[in-house]
Design a protein around this motif. Structure first.
Motif, PDB file in Angstrom:
ATOM      1  N   ASP A 331     -73.550 -33.488  -5.296  1.00 41.23           N
ATOM      2  CA  ASP A 331     -73.548 -32.945  -6.654  1.00 41.23           C
ATOM      3  C   ASP A 331     -74.875 -33.287  -7.314  1.00 41.23           C
ATOM      4  O   ASP A 331     -75.842 -33.621  -6.623  1.00 41.23           O
ATOM      5  CB  ASP A 331     -72.335 -33.448  -7.458  1.00 41.23           C
ATOM      6  CG  ASP A 331     -72.323 -34.961  -7.646  1.00 41.23           C
ATOM      7  OD1 ASP A 331     -73.379 -35.614  -7.453  1.00 41.23           O
ATOM      8  OD2 ASP A 331     -71.253 -35.506  -7.989  1.00 41.23           O
ATOM      9  N   ARG A 332     -74.934 -33.210  -8.620  1.00 40.59           N
ATOM     10  CA  ARG A 332     -76.222 -33.424  -9.297  1.00 40.59           C
ATOM     11  C   ARG A 332     -76.759 -34.838  -9.116  1.00 40.59           C
ATOM     12  O   ARG A 332     -77.953 -35.079  -9.232  1.00 40.59           O
ATOM     13  CB  ARG A 332     -76.073 -33.144 -10.796  1.00 40.59           C
ATOM     14  CG  ARG A 332     -75.896 -31.684 -11.149  1.00 40.59           C
ATOM     15  CD  ARG A 332     -75.939 -31.501 -12.656  1.00 40.59           C
ATOM     16  NE  ARG A 332     -74.945 -32.352 -13.311  1.00 40.59           N
ATOM     17  CZ  ARG A 332     -74.961 -32.651 -14.608  1.00 40.59           C
ATOM     18  NH1 ARG A 332     -75.957 -32.214 -15.370  1.00 40.59           N
ATOM     19  NH2 ARG A 332     -74.013 -33.406 -15.135  1.00 40.59           N
ATOM     20  N   HIS A 333     -75.866 -35.777  -8.841  1.00 48.20           N
ATOM     21  CA  HIS A 333     -76.281 -37.179  -8.794  1.00 48.20           C
ATOM     22  C   HIS A 333     -76.126 -37.824  -7.410  1.00 48.20           C
ATOM     23  O   HIS A 333     -76.936 -38.674  -7.043  1.00 48.20           O
ATOM     24  CB  HIS A 333     -75.474 -37.997  -9.807  1.00 48.20           C
ATOM     25  CG  HIS A 333     -75.590 -37.504 -11.206  1.00 48.20           C
ATOM     26  ND1 HIS A 333     -76.742 -37.626 -11.939  1.00 48.20           N
ATOM     27  CD2 HIS A 333     -74.686 -36.869 -12.008  1.00 48.20           C
ATOM     28  CE1 HIS A 333     -76.556 -37.091 -13.143  1.00 48.20           C
ATOM     29  NE2 HIS A 333     -75.324 -36.635 -13.217  1.00 48.20           N
ATOM     30  N   TYR A 334     -75.112 -37.428  -6.674  1.00 44.81           N
ATOM     31  CA  TYR A 334     -74.720 -38.187  -5.481  1.00 44.81           C
ATOM     32  C   TYR A 334     -74.735 -37.335  -4.224  1.00 44.81           C
ATOM     33  O   TYR A 334     -74.511 -36.116  -4.255  1.00 44.81           O
ATOM     34  CB  TYR A 334     -73.314 -38.777  -5.659  1.00 44.81           C
ATOM     35  CG  TYR A 334     -73.208 -39.740  -6.815  1.00 44.81           C
ATOM     36  CD1 TYR A 334     -73.705 -41.032  -6.717  1.00 44.81           C
ATOM     37  CD2 TYR A 334     -72.620 -39.339  -8.017  1.00 44.81           C
ATOM     38  CE1 TYR A 334     -73.610 -41.917  -7.778  1.00 44.81           C
ATOM     39  CE2 TYR A 334     -72.525 -40.216  -9.084  1.00 44.81           C
ATOM     40  CZ  TYR A 334     -73.023 -41.504  -8.964  1.00 44.81           C
ATOM     41  OH  TYR A 334     -72.930 -42.365 -10.016  1.00 44.81           O
ATOM     42  N   ILE A 335     -74.965 -38.037  -3.110  1.00 40.37           N
ATOM     43  CA  ILE A 335     -74.838 -37.459  -1.773  1.00 40.37           C
ATOM     44  C   ILE A 335     -73.791 -38.268  -1.019  1.00 40.37           C
ATOM     45  O   ILE A 335     -73.800 -39.500  -1.061  1.00 40.37           O
ATOM     46  CB  ILE A 335     -76.181 -37.523  -1.017  1.00 40.37           C
ATOM     47  CG1 ILE A 335     -77.194 -36.565  -1.633  1.00 40.37           C
ATOM     48  CG2 ILE A 335     -75.985 -37.230   0.477  1.00 40.37           C
ATOM     49  CD1 ILE A 335     -78.591 -36.699  -1.034  1.00 40.37           C
ATOM     50  N   VAL A 336     -72.878 -37.580  -0.349  1.00 41.70           N
ATOM     51  CA  VAL A 336     -71.965 -38.215   0.598  1.00 41.70           C
ATOM     52  C   VAL A 336     -72.434 -37.830   1.995  1.00 41.70           C
ATOM     53  O   VAL A 336     -72.479 -36.642   2.340  1.00 41.70           O
ATOM     54  CB  VAL A 336     -70.501 -37.772   0.391  1.00 41.70           C
ATOM     55  CG1 VAL A 336     -69.608 -38.360   1.483  1.00 41.70           C
ATOM     56  CG2 VAL A 336     -70.003 -38.192  -0.988  1.00 41.70           C
TER      57      VAL A 336
END
Length: 345
Positions: A331-336
């Motif tokens: 998303d705009r902030h995180y990577i999984v």
């Protein structure tokens, strides 16, 4: 212990404390400098550090194995946590265990201090005052302990993930579900399975690294994973145990730095929402070290799932040290990301 240079916060705390009395409690010493200064002054010193990396700098003779004991100090030198919840939690514990005559000298960096910290101390102590700042540092003085109602640790049900979390105030995000963990668990749910009914169900051996309040560890245990959780924070370890108990699941909890104490080829699944700070300073090196070691502790075919802020340099390290790595959600902030250790042929 070798002599150490005092940082601005520690130096101001000692100046504000004045001549040190016979019995001094040091709370959350950084690098052991406050402990050393109090020992050199001839005081009988006991030190408690939440972070095991800090307590490693304190001689065994000065270490406390619990935050407070029946040993009553005349002075407390306390390195303030950044979070208001952490100040509240510690203030509750200190006020419940020290004498009204005990002086508390609490120091921090000015940019992390707010009037709300004064108010938190004021709920537990009769007199609270602030020093003049120096070198971007400030000290709070508190005396007259008058224990008020204890709030911490706090419980919260998290319906988004089906977990009840219990946490101390010093734990990251306390008992709330942070956005990174939520994205990680929503994504991991595709492969980790549904909650199991039969407590004897076994899906594999999992490790939650940097467990915090224990949300991820309890979530995995609900799904039949034999789960171990690790954290450098003693309060995180205590919180994870409380969270596991609240959710009626079994989680082994270990006070350890990342993967320390984990045997080679012993884990099927490593899951982590790792910190990228040590204290107030940004530092990705502990997580990069964990990634380097993850390939050793994972069994062939095992997986590492990790969530992190998109600007952090973890993808290339995952590919280099674990194996084939894919971005499973973003998303705009995180990577999984999911890294797979190659199975044995």
């Amino acid at each position: 212990m070798a002599r150490m240079t005092l940082d601005p916060v520690a130096a101001l705390m000692l100046d504000e404390a004045g001549p040190l009395p016979d019995r001094v409690l040091v709370v959350d010493d950084v690098g052991g400098a406050l402990t050393r200064a109090a020992v050199d002054a001839g005081s009988d010193v006991r030190t408690w550090c939440d972070d095991l990396r800090d307590i490693a700098h304190v001689p065994p003779a000065q270490r406390l194995v619990a935050p407070l004991t029946d040993w009553t100090p005349q002075l407390v030198l306390w390195r303030l946590p950044k979070s208001l919840s952490g100040v509240e939690d510690y203030a509750e514990q200190l006020a419940a265990h020290v004498d009204p005559a005990t002086r508390v000298v609490a120091g921090g960096r000015t940019k992390h201090m707010t009037p709300n910290q004064n108010a938190a101390l004021g709920r537990q102590f009769e007199q609270v005052s602030a020093s003049l700042g120096r070198q971007k540092s400030r000290v709070l003085h508190a005396t007259g302990a008058r224990p008020a109602a204890v709030r911490w640790p706090l419980r919260r049900h998290l319906p988004e993930v089906g977990i009840t979390a219990i946490a101390h105030g010093t734990v990251f995000n306390t008992n709330r579900l942070d956005d990174g963990t939520h994205l990680l668990l929503r994504t991991l749910a595709r492969t980790a399975g549904d909650p199991v009914v039969d407590p004897r169900a076994f899906r594999g051996v999992a490790l939650d690294v940097g467990c915090g309040s224990g949300i991820i560890a309890a979530w995995l245990a609900q799904r039949g994973w034999e789960t171990t959780a690790t954290d450098v924070s003693a309060f995180a370890v205590a919180s994870t145990r409380l969270t596991a108990r609240a959710n009626n699941v079994s989680v082994r909890v270990r006070h350890a730095d990342m993967l320390a104490g984990t045997g080679p080829n012993s884990v099927d699944l490593v899951v982590s929402n790792p910190p990228f700070h040590i204290g107030a300073a940004k530092d990705s090196s502990p997580t990069l070290a964990m990634i380097r070691e993850a390939g050793q502790v994972l069994r062939p075919g095992g997986e590492l799932w990790i969530v992190f802020n998109g600007h952090l340099p973890y993808l290339s390290a995952l590919r280099r040290h674990v194996g084939n790595t894919t971005i499973e959600a973003q998303d705009r902030h995180y990577i999984v990301a999911r890294a797979l250790k190659a199975p044995q042929l």
